[in-house]
Design an enzyme around this catalytic site. Structure first.
Site, PDB file in Angstrom:
ATOM      1  N   ALA A  63       0.879  -1.236   0.020  1.00 32.01           N
ATOM      2  CA  ALA A  63       0.005  -0.015   0.041  1.00 32.01           C
ATOM      3  C   ALA A  63       0.996   1.288   0.021  1.00 32.01           C
ATOM      4  CB  ALA A  63      -0.894   0.054   1.273  1.00 32.01           C
ATOM      5  N   GLY A 107       0.503  -5.390   0.748  1.00 27.14           N
ATOM      6  CA  GLY A 107      -0.559  -5.143  -0.301  1.00 27.14           C
ATOM      7  C   GLY A 107      -0.297  -5.850  -1.521  1.00 27.14           C
ATOM      8  N   GLU A 110      -0.572  -9.287  -1.099  1.00 26.73           N
ATOM      9  CA  GLU A 110      -2.189  -9.679  -0.886  1.00 26.73           C
ATOM     10  C   GLU A 110      -2.754  -9.648  -2.254  1.00 26.73           C
ATOM     11  OE1 GLU A 110      -2.374  -6.520   2.033  1.00 26.73           O
ATOM     12  OE2 GLU A 110      -3.501  -7.940   3.358  1.00 26.73           O
ATOM     13  N   GLU A 130       4.096  -5.626   7.277  1.00 27.40           N
ATOM     14  CA  GLU A 130       3.177  -4.539   7.962  1.00 27.40           C
ATOM     15  C   GLU A 130       3.332  -4.190   9.624  1.00 27.40           C
ATOM     16  OE1 GLU A 130       2.178  -6.910   5.940  1.00 27.40           O
ATOM     17  OE2 GLU A 130       0.518  -6.134   4.464  1.00 27.40           O
TER      18      GLU A 130
HETATM   19  C1  3H9 Z   1       0.327  -2.282   3.458  1.00 25.64           C
HETATM   20  O1  3H9 Z   1       0.716  -2.932   2.196  1.00 25.64           O
HETATM   21  C2  3H9 Z   1      -0.895  -2.539   4.189  1.00 25.64           C
HETATM   22  C3  3H9 Z   1      -1.591  -3.416   3.367  1.00 25.64           C
HETATM   23  O2  3H9 Z   1      -1.715  -4.688   4.055  1.00 25.64           O
HETATM   24  C4  3H9 Z   1      -3.266  -3.303   3.436  1.00 25.64           C
HETATM   25  C5  3H9 Z   1      -3.748  -2.111   2.811  1.00 25.64           C
HETATM   26  C6  3H9 Z   1      -5.214  -1.853   3.291  1.00 25.64           C
HETATM   27  N1  3H9 Z   1       4.646   3.571   0.070  1.00 25.64           N
HETATM   28  O3  3H9 Z   1      13.246   2.120   0.577  1.00 25.64           O
HETATM   29  P1  3H9 Z   1      13.678   2.993  -0.615  1.00 25.64           P
HETATM   30  C7  3H9 Z   1       9.251   5.230  -1.090  1.00 25.64           C
HETATM   31  S1  3H9 Z   1       1.559  -1.510   4.191  1.00 25.64           S
HETATM   32  C8  3H9 Z   1       5.108   4.790  -0.148  1.00 25.64           C
HETATM   33  O4  3H9 Z   1      14.602   3.972  -0.565  1.00 25.64           O
HETATM   34  P2  3H9 Z   1      14.998   0.577  -1.463  1.00 25.64           P
HETATM   35  C9  3H9 Z   1      10.516   5.574   0.018  1.00 25.64           C
HETATM   36  O5  3H9 Z   1       9.812   6.316   0.947  1.00 25.64           O
HETATM   37  C10 3H9 Z   1       2.841  -1.667   3.363  1.00 25.64           C
HETATM   38  N2  3H9 Z   1       6.172   5.202  -0.616  1.00 25.64           N
HETATM   39  O6  3H9 Z   1      14.048   2.032  -1.950  1.00 25.64           O
HETATM   40  C11 3H9 Z   1      11.513   6.258  -0.902  1.00 25.64           C
HETATM   41  O7  3H9 Z   1      11.150   7.535  -1.205  1.00 25.64           O
HETATM   42  P3  3H9 Z   1      12.255   8.722  -1.358  1.00 25.64           P
HETATM   43  C12 3H9 Z   1       3.873  -2.878   2.900  1.00 25.64           C
HETATM   44  C13 3H9 Z   1       7.124   3.867  -0.460  1.00 25.64           C
HETATM   45  O8  3H9 Z   1      15.050  -0.028  -3.073  1.00 25.64           O
HETATM   46  C14 3H9 Z   1      11.320   5.376  -2.322  1.00 25.64           C
HETATM   47  O9  3H9 Z   1      10.171   4.652  -2.182  1.00 25.64           O
HETATM   48  N3  3H9 Z   1       4.962  -2.462   2.146  1.00 25.64           N
HETATM   49  C15 3H9 Z   1       7.009   2.801  -0.140  1.00 25.64           C
HETATM   50  O10 3H9 Z   1      15.995   0.388  -0.704  1.00 25.64           O
HETATM   51  C16 3H9 Z   1      12.345   4.408  -2.535  1.00 25.64           C
HETATM   52  O11 3H9 Z   1      12.324   3.180  -1.361  1.00 25.64           O
HETATM   53  C17 3H9 Z   1       6.067  -2.098   2.883  1.00 25.64           C
HETATM   54  O12 3H9 Z   1       6.247  -1.849   4.142  1.00 25.64           O
HETATM   55  C18 3H9 Z   1       5.460   2.614   0.085  1.00 25.64           C
HETATM   56  N4  3H9 Z   1       5.050   1.105   0.217  1.00 25.64           N
HETATM   57  O13 3H9 Z   1      13.654  -0.608  -0.963  1.00 25.64           O
HETATM   58  C19 3H9 Z   1       7.445  -1.887   1.939  1.00 25.64           C
HETATM   59  N5  3H9 Z   1       7.863   1.939  -0.332  1.00 25.64           N
HETATM   60  O14 3H9 Z   1      13.022   8.314  -2.558  1.00 25.64           O
HETATM   61  C20 3H9 Z   1       8.029  -0.728   2.398  1.00 25.64           C
HETATM   62  C21 3H9 Z   1       8.929   2.598  -0.523  1.00 25.64           C
HETATM   63  O15 3H9 Z   1      11.399   9.713  -1.770  1.00 25.64           O
HETATM   64  N6  3H9 Z   1       9.017  -0.270   1.651  1.00 25.64           N
HETATM   65  N7  3H9 Z   1       8.512   3.950  -0.745  1.00 25.64           N
HETATM   66  O16 3H9 Z   1      12.600   8.792   0.063  1.00 25.64           O
HETATM   67  C22 3H9 Z   1      10.190  -0.954   1.539  1.00 25.64           C
HETATM   68  O17 3H9 Z   1      10.565  -1.916   2.171  1.00 25.64           O
HETATM   69  C23 3H9 Z   1      11.407  -0.699   0.604  1.00 25.64           C
HETATM   70  O18 3H9 Z   1      11.136   0.646   0.177  1.00 25.64           O
HETATM   71  C24 3H9 Z   1      11.714  -1.554  -0.928  1.00 25.64           C
HETATM   72  C25 3H9 Z   1      12.705  -0.756  -1.684  1.00 25.64           C
HETATM   73  C26 3H9 Z   1      12.353  -2.831  -0.213  1.00 25.64           C
HETATM   74  C27 3H9 Z   1      10.525  -1.723  -1.290  1.00 25.64           C
END
Ligand code: 3H9
Length: 705
Positions: A63, A107, A110, A130
Site C-alpha cells: 500500500a 498489499g 495480498e 506491515e
Molecule cells: C501495506 O501494504 C498494508 C496492506 O496490508 C493493507 C492495505 C489496506 N509507500 O526504501 P527505498 C518510497 S503497508 C510509499 O529507499 P529501496 C520511499 O519512501 C506497506 N512510499 O528503496 C522512498 O522514497 P524517497 C507494506 C514508499 O530500493 C522510495 O520509495 N510494504 C513505499 O532501498 C524508495 O524506497 C512495505 O512496508 C510505500 N509502500 O527499498 C514496504 N515503499 O525516495 C516498504 C517505498 O522519496 N518499502 N517508498 O525517499 C520497502 O521496504 C522498501 O522501500 C523496498 C525498496 C524494499 C520496497
C-alpha cells in the site's frame, strides 16, 4: 484505465502493468486501474487469460504508506479499498498470473494471492512486513496466506514481518514457479501452458487443505506468541497479526476478513503505528541535506584503510569487507594486530555457525582485509578511517601522519565519539577532506553511522559519506560538530538522571527495569556496566580541574570504579555478574549508595517508575531541543533516527523527540520547569522547548530558519 496501470496484449493474453514508480505502491488510482483492467478482460471474449506485472525495479511493494497518515489525520475519508479489488481479481472467470520481481510486499503480496497463479524471478522476495509499520496485513493477507503457505509459516511471516526468498515461497506454495530470465515472457508461456487443460486450482479463499486442525494450531499459536512477546517486546502489532491469522483457522473466510479489518483499523490509529511510519520515512529523510544537493559529485570508493584494529577498528574493517571493498587494517604492534584479526575471524565464524553465510563467503571477506603494521598501500586508499584510542593528542598525531601518506582527494575520517572534528582537521593540510564517521559498538552490527561535519568539510566528502553509509548497510545521519555530537551529548544528561534517581532512593534495578519496560533495549546502568564504567571515570579524572563544586555531580559511578568495579569486564559494577554474565543486584552496592548519599545529605524517598521515565526521558528531550536549536541536528527526526539505531531506543515510540510530541510539549515543558525548580540548573529548560510548548507546536514540525 488509469495512468498508473497500463493495459496491453500479447495475442489472447492481456498484460496489466502497474507503473507507479519508484516501488509501484498501491496509491489511489492503482487498485481502481487493476479492477478496471479485470472488467475489460471479462468483457473481451478474445482474451483468454491475464498477467499482472510491475514496471521498473519491482512488483507492487505494498500500500502507499503516505496514505495512512492522510487517513488517520482525517485528510482522507474512507480506507484503502484493496480487499474488494483482490476479490475482483480472484473472481475473474479467466486464469490470471501475478509475475513477481523485486518485492511483493504487504498489499503487493495480498494482491498477488488473489491471482490464480504466481510466478517469480529467483531474486524476488515476498513478505507481509506491515508489523514493521505497527500494522497488520489489511487486505485479507492474514486469511489467504495460511491457505497457501500453511498456518505456521503464515503466522510467522505476518508476526515477524521478515520477507522470504522466491525459493522459500515456492517450497511453501506461495509461488507456483520460478522463472529465470524474461519474467513477462516466462509468465505468458506459463499461462499458455495452463490454459488448454482448463484445470486450474481453486480460488485461494476457497482452499482449506492447509488450515490445519485445532489442536496443532493451538500449539503453533501459543509457541509463536511466547516467542513474539520476547522478540517484539512492547509491540502490539505482531501479536495482533497472530490473532488475525488465528481467525483464518477458526472462522469462515468472510468473517476472518472482517476480523482482520477490525484489527487493522485498531492498529492503524495506534500511537505505535504512527511512530513506526514516522521512523520509516525518517530513515529516508535523513539522507536529504538541504545544502548538499542530490547531484553533488561523489568520490569513488574502491579501496579503504583503517587505523586501529581494536574493537571499533576491526568492526569498521568488517563493514568494508562485507560490502566487497578491500581494506587495509593497520595497528601499531604485531600483538595488537594479531589480536584484532583473531577477533574478526571469530566474529565471522560465529556468523557461519548461525548460518548467516557460508565458510566460502567468510574466507572471501577475510581475504579483503589486509592486516599490516605500516602505511604501505595507504596512498591508494580512497578513504582512511582512524579508530584509535579517544584522545585528542593521539588523534592529531595520526591525522598529521595520514595527511602525509594519503593521496589527494582521499577522505580522512575519524571514528571519534566526542572530540572536535575541526581540531582534528587542524592537524592536516586539507580540512575539507576531514569528517567524522562515528560507528557504534559493535561496529559491524549496529546500523547507525553518525557523520560529523566539520567547519571545512566539503560537500563531496559529505555526499560520499552518506552514500557510503548506504553501501555499508548503515543509516547515515549527518550531525554538526560539538562535544559528543548528537548521540553521546544527549546520553550524558540521560545517564546523569539515572544516577541521581539511584541516589534519591531508587535501586539500580528499579531504574533499569522502568526503562526496559518503557522499551529501551537495556537500562542505562546495565549499559554502563557493559561499556565499562572506567572509561567515563578516567575522562572525569582528566577533567577534574573543570569540576564545578556548585553543580551536583553523580557520586556512585566513581566510587564503584575506586573499588575496582568497572562493570562486566571485572565481574562487578552497578551489579555483580555470574559466569553467564547475568546481572544480580548486589547488597554491597546498596550499602555504598546509602553511605554516599548519607554523607552528601541526600534525602532518600520512594521513587515511582513514572518519575524514572520522566526524569530520564525529559533529560534526553531537553538536550535534544538544545541540539536542534543549535542546528547540530538538521531535524528532530534525525535525532530520533540516531537514538533508535544507535542507542536501543524503541522504534515503536518513534524516538525521543517524537515521543515528546506524543506526550505533548506543553506537558514536557511543565515537568522540566518543575525539575528545574527542584533539582537545579542542569534542568534549565531549552528555549526551543519553551517556545514550541507555548506555540502548541511540535518538534516534528520545527525547521531551523
Ligand atoms: C501495506 O501494504 C498494508 C496492506 O496490508 C493493507 C492495505 C489496506 N509507500 O526504501 P527505498 C518510497 S503497508 C510509499 O529507499 P529501496 C520511499 O519512501 C506497506 N512510499 O528503496 C522512498 O522514497 P524517497 C507494506 C514508499 O530500493 C522510495 O520509495 N510494504 C513505499 O532501498 C524508495 O524506497 C512495505 O512496508 C510505500 N509502500 O527499498 C514496504 N515503499 O525516495 C516498504 C517505498 O522519496 N518499502 N517508498 O525517499 C520497502 O521496504 C522498501 O522501500 C523496498 C525498496 C524494499 C520496497
Amino acid at each position: 484505465m488509469s495512468e498508473l496501470v497500463k493495459f496491453t496484449r500479447d495475442g489472447e493474453i492481456a498484460i496489466i502493468t502497474v507503473d507507479n514508480p519508484p516501488v509501484n505502491a498501491l496509491s489511489p488510482g492503482v487498485p481502481e486501474g487493476i479492477a478496471a483492467a479485470i472488467g475489460q478482460i471479462e468483457a473481451d471474449e478474445t482474451i483468454s487469460g491475464a498477467v499482472l506485472i510491475g514496471s521498473g525495479q519491482t512488483f507492487v511493494a505494498g500500500a502507499d504508506i503516505r496514505e495512512f497518515g492522510r487517513i488517520t489525520s482525517g485528510e482522507r475519508r474512507g480506507g484503502i479499498n484493496l480487499t474488494s479489488v483482490v476479490r475482483t481479481v480472484e473472481d475473474c472467470s479467466k486464469p490470471t498470473v501475478a509475475a513477481i520481481h523485486g518485492t511483493a510486499f504487504g498489499g503487493g503480496l495480498e494482491l498477488a494471492m488473489g491471482f490464480t497463479y504466481r510466478v517469480a524471478l529467483g531474486s524476488a522476495q515476498v513478505g507481509q512486513p506491515e508489523v514493521k509499520l505497527g500494522l497488520i496485513p489489511g487486505a485479507a493477507g492474514t486469511q489467504r496466506l495460511p491457505r497457501l503457505a500453511g498456518v505456521e509459516a503464515a503466522a510467522r511471516m505476518c508476526a515477524d514481518g521478515q520477507p522470504i526468498s522466491a525459493a522459500s515461497a515456492l517450497a511453501l506454495g506461495v509461488v507456483d514457479q520460478i522463472i529465470e530470465g524474461d519474467l513477462l515472457g516466462g509468465a505468458i508461456a506459463f499461462l499458455r501452458e495452463k490454459i488448454p487443460s482448463g484445470a486450474h486450482p481453486p480460488k485461494t479463499r476457497e482452499r482449506h487443505e492447509k488450515l490445519g486442525d485445532p489442536e496443532t494450531n493451538a500449539a503453533i499459536f501459543a509457541a509463536l506468541r511466547a516467542a513474539t512477546r520476547k522478540s517484539a517486546r512492547g509491540m502490539t502489532a505482531p501479536l495482533a497479526a497472530i490473532d488475525a491469522v488465528e481467525a483464518a483457522t477458526s472462522l469462515p473466510f468472510d468473517e476472518g476478513v472482517a476480523r482482520e479489518a477490525q484489527i487493522f483499523q485498531e492498529c492503524l490509529f495506534s500511537d505505535q503505528s504512527k511512530a513506526l511510519i514516522h521512523v520509516f520515512f525518517g530513515e529516508r529523510e535523513v539522507a536529504r541535506i538541504p545544502d548538499v544537493p542530490k547531484d553533488t559529485p561523489l568520490i569513488e570508493i574502491r579501496r579503504a584503510a583503517v587505523i586501529g584494529a581494536g574493537t571499533m577498528g576491526g568492526g569498521i574493517a568488517m563493514n568494508y569487507a562485507n560490502a566487497g571493498i578491500p581494506v587495509l587494517l593497520r595497528e601499531a604492534t604485531r600483538e595488537a594486530l594479531d589480536r584484532g584479526m583473531a577477533t574478526i575471524r571469530r566474529n565471522y565464524e560465529n556468523s557461519v555457525k548461525k548460518g548467516r553465510f557460508t565458510p566460502e563467503v567468510m574466507e572471501k571477506r577475510l581475504s579483503l582485509i589486509t592486516p599490516q603494521l605500516g602505511y604501505d598501500g595507504f596512498e591508494e586508499a580512497d578513504i582512511i578511517t582512524e579508530a584509535v584510542f579517544e584522545g585528542m593528542a593521539l588523534k592529531k598525531e595520526i591525522f598529521a601522519e595520514i595527511d602525509r601518506v594519503a593521496k589527494p582527494g582521499a577522505i580522512l575520517a575519524s571514528n571519534t565519539s566526542t572530540l572536535s572534528i575541526d581540531e582534528i582537521a587542524s592537524a592536516t593540510s586539507r580540512p575539507e577532506a576531514v569528517i567524522g564517521h562515528h560507528y557504534f559498538s559493535p561496529a559491524n552490527v549496529m546500523r547507525l553511522l553518525e557523520i560529523v561535519r566539520g567547519r571545512a568539510t566539503s560537500r563531496e566528502v559529505i555526499a560520499t559519506s552518506m552514500s557510503l553509509a548506504k553501501r555499508l548497510k548503515k543509516v547515515g545521519v549527518l550531525v554538526g560538530n560539538c562535544y559528543g555530537f548528537v548521540g553521546n551529548r544527549m546520553l550524558h544528561p540521560y545517564g546523569r538522571e539515572a544516577q541521581f534517581l539511584v541516589e534519591e532512593g531508587a535501586n539500580p534495578q528499579d531504574v533499569d527495569a522502568a526503562l526496559v519496560n518503557f522499551g529501551m533495549a537495556m537500562g542505562p546502568l546495565a549499559v554502563g556496566d557493559l561499556a565499562g564504567l572506567d572509561v567515563g571515570w578516567r575522562i572525569r579524572k582528566e577533567h577534574a580541574h573543570l569540576h564545578d563544586p556548585n553543580v551536583r555531580h553523580p557520586l556512585v559511578a566513581d566510587a564503584l570504579c575506586e573499588l575496582g568495579r568497572y562493570g562486566q569486564k571485572t565481574g562487578a559494577g552497578w551489579y555483580k555478574y555470574d559466569e553467564n554474565r547475568r546481572a544480580i543486584p548486589d547488597p554491597e552496592v546498596e550499602a555504598l549508595i546509602l553511605k554516599l548519599t548519607a554523607d552528601a545529605n541526600i534525602r532518600r524517598r520512594s521513587i515511582s517508575p513514572d518519575e524514572i521515565i520522566e526524569r530520564t526521558q525529559y533529560a534526553l528531550i531537553n538536550e535534544g531541543a538544545l541540539i536542534l536549536e543549535e542546528g547540530i541536528a538538521l531535524r528532530a527526526t534525525d535525532i530520533d533516527i540516531v537514538y533508535i539505531n544507535g542507542y536501543g531506543y524503541p522504534a515503536w515510540r518513534g524516538g525521543p523527540m517524537w515521543y515528546a510530541d506524543t506526550v505533548g510539549l506543553h506537558k514536557v515543558y511543565e515537568r522540566v520547569c518543575q525539575f528545574h525548580q527542584q533539582h537545579g540548573d542542569h534542568w534549565k529548560p531549552a528555549p526551543l522547548l519553551k517556545h514550541l510548548a507555548e506555540q502548541g507546536a511540535t518538534f516534528a514540525s520545527f525547521r531551523k530558519a
